[in-house]
Scaffold this motif. Structure first.
Motif, PDB file in Angstrom:
ATOM      1  N   GLY A 231      -4.658  10.828  -1.166  1.00 31.04           N
ATOM      2  CA  GLY A 231      -4.630   9.398  -1.438  1.00 31.04           C
ATOM      3  C   GLY A 231      -3.607   8.668  -0.577  1.00 31.04           C
ATOM      4  O   GLY A 231      -2.565   9.226  -0.228  1.00 31.04           O
ATOM      5  N   THR A 232      -3.900   7.415  -0.254  1.00 33.32           N
ATOM      6  CA  THR A 232      -2.997   6.587   0.535  1.00 33.32           C
ATOM      7  C   THR A 232      -2.445   5.453  -0.316  1.00 33.32           C
ATOM      8  O   THR A 232      -3.199   4.765  -1.002  1.00 33.32           O
ATOM      9  N   ILE A 233      -1.134   5.259  -0.264  1.00 30.53           N
ATOM     10  CA  ILE A 233      -0.513   4.085  -0.869  1.00 30.53           C
ATOM     11  C   ILE A 233      -0.603   2.946   0.142  1.00 30.53           C
ATOM     12  O   ILE A 233      -0.349   3.132   1.326  1.00 30.53           O
ATOM     13  N   GLN A 234      -0.954   1.760  -0.326  1.00 36.67           N
ATOM     14  CA  GLN A 234      -1.363   0.688   0.572  1.00 36.67           C
ATOM     15  C   GLN A 234      -0.271   0.240   1.540  1.00 36.67           C
ATOM     16  O   GLN A 234      -0.555  -0.060   2.698  1.00 36.67           O
ATOM     17  N   SER A 235       0.973   0.170   1.083  1.00 40.57           N
ATOM     18  CA  SER A 235       2.057  -0.274   1.962  1.00 40.57           C
ATOM     19  C   SER A 235       3.383   0.130   1.334  1.00 40.57           C
ATOM     20  O   SER A 235       3.414   0.866   0.345  1.00 40.57           O
ATOM     21  N   MET A 236       4.488  -0.335   1.902  1.00 40.39           N
ATOM     22  CA  MET A 236       5.815   0.059   1.441  1.00 40.39           C
ATOM     23  C   MET A 236       5.960  -0.118  -0.065  1.00 40.39           C
ATOM     24  O   MET A 236       5.592  -1.149  -0.621  1.00 40.39           O
ATOM     25  N   MET A 237       6.516   0.894  -0.717  1.00 39.20           N
ATOM     26  CA  MET A 237       6.801   0.809  -2.146  1.00 39.20           C
ATOM     27  C   MET A 237       8.219   0.254  -2.351  1.00 39.20           C
ATOM     28  O   MET A 237       9.038   0.227  -1.425  1.00 39.20           O
ATOM     29  N   LEU A 238       8.513  -0.171  -3.566  1.00 40.25           N
ATOM     30  CA  LEU A 238       9.806  -0.781  -3.882  1.00 40.25           C
ATOM     31  C   LEU A 238      10.748   0.263  -4.459  1.00 40.25           C
ATOM     32  O   LEU A 238      11.086   0.255  -5.640  1.00 40.25           O
ATOM     33  N   VAL A 239      11.158   1.186  -3.593  1.00 35.83           N
ATOM     34  CA  VAL A 239      12.025   2.290  -3.987  1.00 35.83           C
ATOM     35  C   VAL A 239      13.381   2.123  -3.290  1.00 35.83           C
ATOM     36  O   VAL A 239      13.424   2.020  -2.066  1.00 35.83           O
ATOM     37  N   PRO A 240      14.497   2.092  -4.012  1.00 39.32           N
ATOM     38  CA  PRO A 240      14.607   2.185  -5.471  1.00 39.32           C
ATOM     39  C   PRO A 240      14.322   0.858  -6.176  1.00 39.32           C
ATOM     40  O   PRO A 240      14.138   0.827  -7.382  1.00 39.32           O
ATOM     41  N   SER A 241      14.309  -0.260  -5.407  1.00 35.11           N
ATOM     42  CA  SER A 241      14.064  -1.577  -5.994  1.00 35.11           C
ATOM     43  C   SER A 241      13.603  -2.516  -4.888  1.00 35.11           C
ATOM     44  O   SER A 241      13.710  -2.203  -3.689  1.00 35.11           O
ATOM     45  N   THR A 248      10.030  -1.410   6.098  1.00 34.12           N
ATOM     46  CA  THR A 248       8.752  -2.074   5.819  1.00 34.12           C
ATOM     47  C   THR A 248       7.552  -1.379   6.438  1.00 34.12           C
ATOM     48  O   THR A 248       6.412  -1.715   6.116  1.00 34.12           O
ATOM     49  N   THR A 249       7.774  -0.414   7.327  1.00 37.13           N
ATOM     50  CA  THR A 249       6.646   0.297   7.945  1.00 37.13           C
ATOM     51  C   THR A 249       6.395   1.658   7.317  1.00 37.13           C
ATOM     52  O   THR A 249       5.506   2.383   7.758  1.00 37.13           O
ATOM     53  N   LEU A 250       7.164   2.015   6.297  1.00 38.64           N
ATOM     54  CA  LEU A 250       7.014   3.321   5.663  1.00 38.64           C
ATOM     55  C   LEU A 250       6.111   3.215   4.441  1.00 38.64           C
ATOM     56  O   LEU A 250       6.337   2.409   3.544  1.00 38.64           O
ATOM     57  N   THR A 251       5.081   4.031   4.436  1.00 42.93           N
ATOM     58  CA  THR A 251       4.308   4.211   3.213  1.00 42.93           C
ATOM     59  C   THR A 251       4.009   5.696   3.042  1.00 42.93           C
ATOM     60  O   THR A 251       4.444   6.520   3.849  1.00 42.93           O
ATOM     61  N   ARG A 252       3.289   6.033   1.984  1.00 42.03           N
ATOM     62  CA  ARG A 252       3.163   7.437   1.616  1.00 42.03           C
ATOM     63  C   ARG A 252       1.712   7.865   1.457  1.00 42.03           C
ATOM     64  O   ARG A 252       0.859   7.076   1.067  1.00 42.03           O
ATOM     65  N   TYR A 268       3.959   8.073   6.215  1.00 40.89           N
ATOM     66  CA  TYR A 268       3.058   7.475   7.204  1.00 40.89           C
ATOM     67  C   TYR A 268       3.735   6.220   7.752  1.00 40.89           C
ATOM     68  O   TYR A 268       4.206   5.381   6.985  1.00 40.89           O
ATOM     69  N   LYS A 269       3.773   6.099   9.078  1.00 39.96           N
ATOM     70  CA  LYS A 269       4.388   4.938   9.725  1.00 39.96           C
ATOM     71  C   LYS A 269       3.311   3.939  10.110  1.00 39.96           C
ATOM     72  O   LYS A 269       2.477   4.189  10.966  1.00 39.96           O
ATOM     73  N   GLN A 270       3.344   2.781   9.438  1.00 35.02           N
ATOM     74  CA  GLN A 270       2.400   1.720   9.746  1.00 35.02           C
ATOM     75  C   GLN A 270       2.778   1.005  11.031  1.00 35.02           C
ATOM     76  O   GLN A 270       3.944   0.939  11.418  1.00 35.02           O
ATOM     77  N   ASP A 271       1.778   0.404  11.658  1.00 34.47           N
ATOM     78  CA  ASP A 271       2.048  -0.433  12.816  1.00 34.47           C
ATOM     79  C   ASP A 271       2.592  -1.789  12.404  1.00 34.47           C
ATOM     80  O   ASP A 271       3.534  -2.309  12.985  1.00 34.47           O
ATOM     81  N   GLY A 272       1.956  -2.393  11.377  1.00 36.37           N
ATOM     82  CA  GLY A 272       2.216  -3.803  11.098  1.00 36.37           C
ATOM     83  C   GLY A 272       3.225  -4.100  10.019  1.00 36.37           C
ATOM     84  O   GLY A 272       3.686  -5.227   9.907  1.00 36.37           O
ATOM     85  N   GLY A 273       3.573  -3.155   9.186  1.00 36.83           N
ATOM     86  CA  GLY A 273       4.582  -3.413   8.185  1.00 36.83           C
ATOM     87  C   GLY A 273       4.044  -3.746   6.816  1.00 36.83           C
ATOM     88  O   GLY A 273       2.859  -3.599   6.522  1.00 36.83           O
ATOM     89  N   ALA A 274       4.953  -4.245   5.960  1.00 36.39           N
ATOM     90  CA  ALA A 274       4.686  -4.358   4.529  1.00 36.39           C
ATOM     91  C   ALA A 274       3.587  -5.343   4.191  1.00 36.39           C
ATOM     92  O   ALA A 274       2.982  -5.253   3.127  1.00 36.39           O
TER      93      ALA A 274
END
Length: 422
Positions: A231-241, A248-252, A268-274
């Protein structure tokens, strides 16, 4: 361009045959020559004089695991618009639905059936948010008039679908995020969640609960061996807050072993960011996949609609030793979303590798905004679907207006393309 309109799904084939003799191609002997063919849309509702179409198919897509030329497409939670601190649900009783269709031997498209998703008691679910503690995103649901609606313990903002070899379905969503196992007729069998409340003994990593609202598990596929969900998480998560997450380019990407329940996570490193989205994923092999990266603009207005080949083989598992850790693995006391890519690399962590497979805007002049579903057909051919948002968008005041494609001036409708990739 050839198109075929099917109860909310338009089929367009833009790829010519090549000489590759790969016998694994799913649609190798499927006849697409009778395009275009159009089927009438039904109307779901009329709100303030605006027709809401009974479409929405294309949030996710999957091929039938054994029968050539058959596909499944799924809706999301239903037509909605932004309103105050939540959403107006234009059809509050809408049930997220799977459509099963095929291309028959004559080249005609046939809807085989519609499968409405149901709770464990067999009652149709809605797309309304989950209550607090059950996967709530904090959204308030309103009806079209602005009256507050309730919640649904089994509600789903479905985004992607896996058709398993045993006839059942796995569906991911943007609430919990949950991965839900449904029977062949759409009844919930198991709900796997980072929340872990009333969802059974198997869990997703707790850190995934820190996904942003409406940016949960956007993509889901199964490996060819039938063992692992990816599964792919759509974009950067709010970890820890929200205040402290800075990369902003990190997702999981998360994997779930269906047999053992064990999970892994990869960066996973996105090209465009959050503000951009990693959407659907489809498997090429047990380690190699195709993923969508897109922005929210129409392709004909400079939108970014790309597919990347990725490989998990040499990527680092960042699951950590405790899947119940709410902030997940850390580097020097910091959550991964707080770290720069240099810090991550210096810690010996490798993100998944990625190379461009196709740029749909450059190759096809792709017009749609929500490029959200892909199915690998083998032989370097890819089926592509978009989410038409039921033909409506927000008018800026929480009310619907027709979703018009800027290039053609027509209402957006779900579209499937077949395109060659690198």
């Amino acid at each position: 361009m050839k198109k075929l309109l099917l109860s909310g799904v338009v089929l367009a084939v833009l790829s010519s045959c090549n000489s590759d003799n790969d016998t694994t191609i799913i649609n190798q002997d499927i006849n697409y020559s009778k395009l275009p063919q159009e089927f009438p849309f039904t109307k779901l509702a009329t709100i303030n004089g605006v027709d809401v179409i009974n479409g929405g198919f294309g949030s996710g897509a999957a091929a039938h695991p054994t029968r050539k030329g058959e596909f499944y497409v799924i809706t999301d939670r239903g037509p909605n618009t932004d309103f105050q601190n939540g959403k107006k649900f234009l059809a509050p009783n809408f049930t997220p639905t799977i459509m099963h269709f095929k291309i028959n031997a004559d080249g005609n498209v046939e809807v085989i059936k519609y499968i409405k998703l149901k709770n464990p008691s067999g009652q149709p679910i809605t797309g309304l948010p989950n209550p607090i503690g059950m996967g709530s995103t904090g959204e308030i649901a309103y009806d079209a008039s602005g009256n507050v609606l309730g919640t649904d313990n089994y509600g789903l903002d479905s985004e992607s679908i896996v058709a398993a070899a045993d006839g059942t379905f796995w569906v991911s969503d943007e609430y919990g995020p949950h991965i839900v196992h449904y029977s062949a007729d759409g009844m919930e069998m198991e709900r796997i969640s980072p929340i872990g409340v009333n969802t059974g003994p198997r869990k997703l990593p707790a850190v995934l609960a820190k996904r942003r609202a409406n940016r949960g598990m956007e993509g889901l596929c199964i490996t060819p061996d039938g063992r692992t969900l990816v599964g792919t998480i759509q974009s950067m998560m709010l970890v820890p807050s929200k205040a402290l997450a800075t990369n902003t380019t990190l997702t999981r990407i998360v994997t779930f072993d269906i047999i053992t329940g064990q999970t892994k996570q990869f960066l996973y490193k996105q090209d465009g960011g959050a503000s951009d989205s990693v959407c659907d994923i489809t498997a090429i092999s047990n380690n190699e996949f195709l993923v969508i990266e897109r922005d929210g603009n129409f392709g004909s207005q400079g939108g970014i609609k790309k597919v990347y080949r990725i490989n998990l083989s040499n990527a680092s598992d960042v699951n950590g030793t405790d899947i119940n850790a709410v902030d997940g693995m850390k580097i020097n006391g910091k959550a991964l979303e707080q770290c720069s890519w240099d810090e991550i690399t210096n810690a010996g962590i490798k993100a998944v590798s990625k190379t461009l497979a196709v740029d749909l805007v450059a190759k096809l002049g792709y017009e749609h905004d929500k490029f959200e579903g892909i199915v690998y057909l083998g032989n370097n051919k890819l089926a592509v679907f978009n989410d038409d948002d039921f033909g409506v968008v927000d008018d800026g005041n929480g009310n619907p207006k027709a979703k018009i494609l800027p290039k053609t001036g027509k209402v957006d409708k779900g579209t499937m393309y077949v395109v060659d990739i690198q």
